[in-house]
Design an enzyme around this catalytic site. Structure first.
Site, mmCIF file in Angstrom:
data_model
loop_
_atom_site.group_PDB
_atom_site.id
_atom_site.type_symbol
_atom_site.label_atom_id
_atom_site.label_comp_id
_atom_site.label_asym_id
_atom_site.label_seq_id
_atom_site.Cartn_x
_atom_site.Cartn_y
_atom_site.Cartn_z
ATOM 1 N N THR A 11 0.825 -1.208 0.000
ATOM 2 C CA THR A 11 0.000 0.000 0.000
ATOM 3 C C THR A 11 0.860 1.259 0.000
ATOM 4 O O THR A 11 0.709 2.136 -0.861
ATOM 5 C CB THR A 11 -0.914 -0.005 1.239
ATOM 6 O OG1 THR A 11 -1.622 -1.234 1.251
ATOM 7 C CG2 THR A 11 -1.897 1.142 1.223
ATOM 8 N N LYS A 100 7.118 2.080 11.852
ATOM 9 C CA LYS A 100 7.209 2.524 13.266
ATOM 10 C C LYS A 100 7.772 1.460 14.202
ATOM 11 O O LYS A 100 8.406 1.774 15.194
ATOM 12 C CB LYS A 100 5.853 3.009 13.768
ATOM 13 C CG LYS A 100 4.780 1.948 13.752
ATOM 14 C CD LYS A 100 3.599 2.369 12.950
ATOM 15 C CE LYS A 100 2.670 1.209 12.723
ATOM 16 N NZ LYS A 100 1.593 1.475 11.807
ATOM 17 N N VAL A 127 4.862 8.170 12.302
ATOM 18 C CA VAL A 127 3.902 8.670 13.306
ATOM 19 C C VAL A 127 2.928 9.630 12.624
ATOM 20 O O VAL A 127 3.347 10.568 11.949
ATOM 21 C CB VAL A 127 4.617 9.433 14.450
ATOM 22 C CG1 VAL A 127 3.610 9.953 15.471
ATOM 23 C CG2 VAL A 127 5.652 8.552 15.127
ATOM 24 N N GLY A 129 0.888 9.230 10.116
ATOM 25 C CA GLY A 129 0.650 9.101 8.664
ATOM 26 C C GLY A 129 1.065 10.352 7.913
ATOM 27 O O GLY A 129 2.242 10.706 7.868
ATOM 28 N N ILE A 131 0.476 13.461 8.613
ATOM 29 C CA ILE A 131 0.662 14.695 9.400
ATOM 30 C C ILE A 131 2.156 14.994 9.525
ATOM 31 O O ILE A 131 2.901 14.148 10.020
ATOM 32 C CB ILE A 131 0.089 14.557 10.826
ATOM 33 C CG1 ILE A 131 -1.377 14.171 10.796
ATOM 34 C CG2 ILE A 131 0.286 15.846 11.617
ATOM 35 C CD1 ILE A 131 -1.960 13.880 12.184
ATOM 36 N N GLY A 182 -11.716 -2.130 5.626
ATOM 37 C CA GLY A 182 -10.263 -2.139 5.405
ATOM 38 C C GLY A 182 -9.511 -1.194 6.327
ATOM 39 O O GLY A 182 -8.317 -0.988 6.153
ATOM 40 N N ASP A 196 0.273 -0.050 18.849
ATOM 41 C CA ASP A 196 0.660 0.860 17.764
ATOM 42 C C ASP A 196 0.779 2.294 18.292
ATOM 43 O O ASP A 196 1.771 2.984 18.044
ATOM 44 C CB ASP A 196 -0.399 0.772 16.643
ATOM 45 C CG ASP A 196 -0.123 1.718 15.496
ATOM 46 O OD1 ASP A 196 0.737 1.409 14.662
ATOM 47 O OD2 ASP A 196 -0.768 2.786 15.448
ATOM 48 N N LYS A 200 4.172 4.808 18.782
ATOM 49 C CA LYS A 200 4.211 6.169 18.217
ATOM 50 C C LYS A 200 4.479 7.217 19.306
ATOM 51 O O LYS A 200 5.268 8.137 19.097
ATOM 52 C CB LYS A 200 2.907 6.459 17.482
ATOM 53 C CG LYS A 200 2.775 5.633 16.191
ATOM 54 C CD LYS A 200 1.369 5.671 15.641
ATOM 55 C CE LYS A 200 1.245 4.955 14.307
ATOM 56 N NZ LYS A 200 -0.161 4.797 13.878
ATOM 57 N N GLY A 299 -3.401 5.473 5.702
ATOM 58 C CA GLY A 299 -3.886 5.490 4.317
ATOM 59 C C GLY A 299 -2.735 5.629 3.342
ATOM 60 O O GLY A 299 -1.686 6.179 3.656
#
Ligand code: HSE
Length: 407
Positions: A11, A100, A127, A129, A131, A182, A196, A200, A299
């Site tokens: 992805t 990560k 961390v 995505g 941002i 998903g 997770d 982070k 994403g």
């Protein structure tokens, strides 16, 4: 052209190729010679992909090619990502990653290796995505003493909790929907049990103090025990429930506190309205005061965009080391038992009198229409230790959620 390679064409990896292709003109403004994907490493072939001719299965082809200046490690997991990253850095090839797990476990070692070989190890996408949070922390905020970070750092759980809140649904039902869409993995443990988020906040905390906050040392609670009824009570209190990673430095006491857990977030807090798959990082600097970074925390394209931002930084600083200070020295965290905050507690009605005796006159009863045969209350601010001592004398506690007191 700056020649690069992508390790792992899943992805995020395929997103990196797409961002470089689609935004070639924007990229050329920063890197006039342009960026070109020369190799893609994957176990699979992609005969129908426009990148089919660049797929290789042997890492040696990439790491031994003197034209390769940057490698994007979008494989995830520990091995072979760790060995591949080390081999690239030892050859002076910069590495940009979204991994990560690897950053939380081996960040300082890989950063040191990069420095020794005049290249960079960058991990903006690890961390939050899409941002931008790592680069602002190490660059735009380099002059600041960051005193606290509160983050909604996991898109999967924020999506599940937001839908539980808006639809009055239970956790399992919403987890199932998140999996169908998903957003949640088939094995959702790392997300829903908080691991997770924990990795982070450990990465951000390490950057905050320039030393290592080990994620294994961070107390971690997930969200699988949060129920529709918890949200019904939260609504009565004008609060929401979010999985947060919190990191707080107390300069006077010389303490450093980090936790990952679900928290009741009051309506007047900026994180209250961060919903769905969005993430946010709310931090406080001693001079700049409060800042909030908000965006898609996961994403394909948001995460790939963050990887490409690192690629451009490395390409613009070839032969140099750019990035953060993060030493091996392990930070000793404050025992969570010393922390003070209000606690929201639900228990069986049969223990109401005992709970009132234990927690005293300061508690505030909370009612929810759907609740049957239970007593729910908010404590006064109490230390975790004192709370645990009292709670140990009660046998029917159904739920205990901390309240976010940090502003
Ligand atoms: N599983 C992660 C999340 C993906 O839901 O936030 C991004 O790290």
């Amino acid at each position: 052209m700056i020649e690069i390679a992508i390790l792992g064409f899943g992805t995020v990896g395929s997103g990196v190729a797409k961002v470089i292709d689609k935004n070639a003109a924007e990229i050329q403004r920063k890197i006039p010679e342009g960026v070109h994907v020369k190799y893609i490493l994957d176990l699979r072939d992609f005969p129908d992909s426009p990148y089919a001719d660049r797929v290789v299965h042997d890492y040696d082809v990439i790491v031994n090619d003197p034209e390769i200046k940057v490698i994007c490690e979008t494989m995830g997991g520990m091995e072979p990502a760790f060995s591949f990253s080390k081999r690239a850095l030892e050859k002076g090839i910069s590495v940009c990653t979204s991994n990560k797990e690897l950053v939380a476990e081996h960040g300082p070692e890989l950063l040191r290796l990069a420095k020794e070989h005049s290249c960079s190890y960058q991990f903006e996408a690890s961390v939050g995505g899409g941002i931008p949070i790592i680069r602002p922390m190490v660059s735009a905020l380099a002059q600041e003493k960051i005193t606290s970070i509160i983050g909604i750092l996991n898109g999967t759980t924020n999506y599940i909790l937001s839908r539980m809140e808006s639809e009055g649904a239970d956790f399992e039902e919403m987890l199932h929907i998140a999996q169908e869409k998903g957003y949640a993995e088939r094995n959702p443990e790392a997300d829903v049990e908080g691991h997770d988020c924990c990795r982070k906040i450990a990465i951000l905390s390490s950057l905050m103090c320039g030393q290592t906050v080990r994620y294994e040392d961070v107390p971690c609670e997930g969200v699988s025990a949060i129920s529709a009824l918890d949200f019904a009570y939260a609504k009565q209190m004008n609060m929401s429930i979010k999985l947060l990673g919190i990191s707080r430095r107390n300069e006077k006491e010389g303490t450093f506190y980090v936790i990952t857990a679900p928290f009741l977030v009051p309506e007047d807090h900026p994180l209250y309205s961060v919903s769905g798959v969005y993430n946010a990082v709310y931090l406080h600097g001693n001079m700049v005061d409060n800042l909030m970074f908000y965006g898609k925390g996961a994403g394909k394209y948001p995460t790939a965009s963050a990887v490409v931002a690192d690629v451009l930084d490395c390409a613009a600083h070839q032969g140099e080391t750019v990035g953060c200070v993060w030493e091996d020295k392990v930070v000793e965290l404050t025992d969570v038992n010393r922390d003070w905050r209000r606690m929201f507690v639900r228990l069986d009605i049969s223990e109401r009198v005992l709970a009132e005796e234990l927690f005293g006159d300061d508690i505030v009863e909370v009612r929810a229409e759907a609740a049957v045969d239970e007593f729910a209350f908010m404590t006064a601010p109490i230390s975790e230790e004192a709370y645990a001592e009292k709670a140990a004398q009660l046998t029917t506690i159904k739920s205990r959620i901390r309240v976010l007191e940090e502003k």
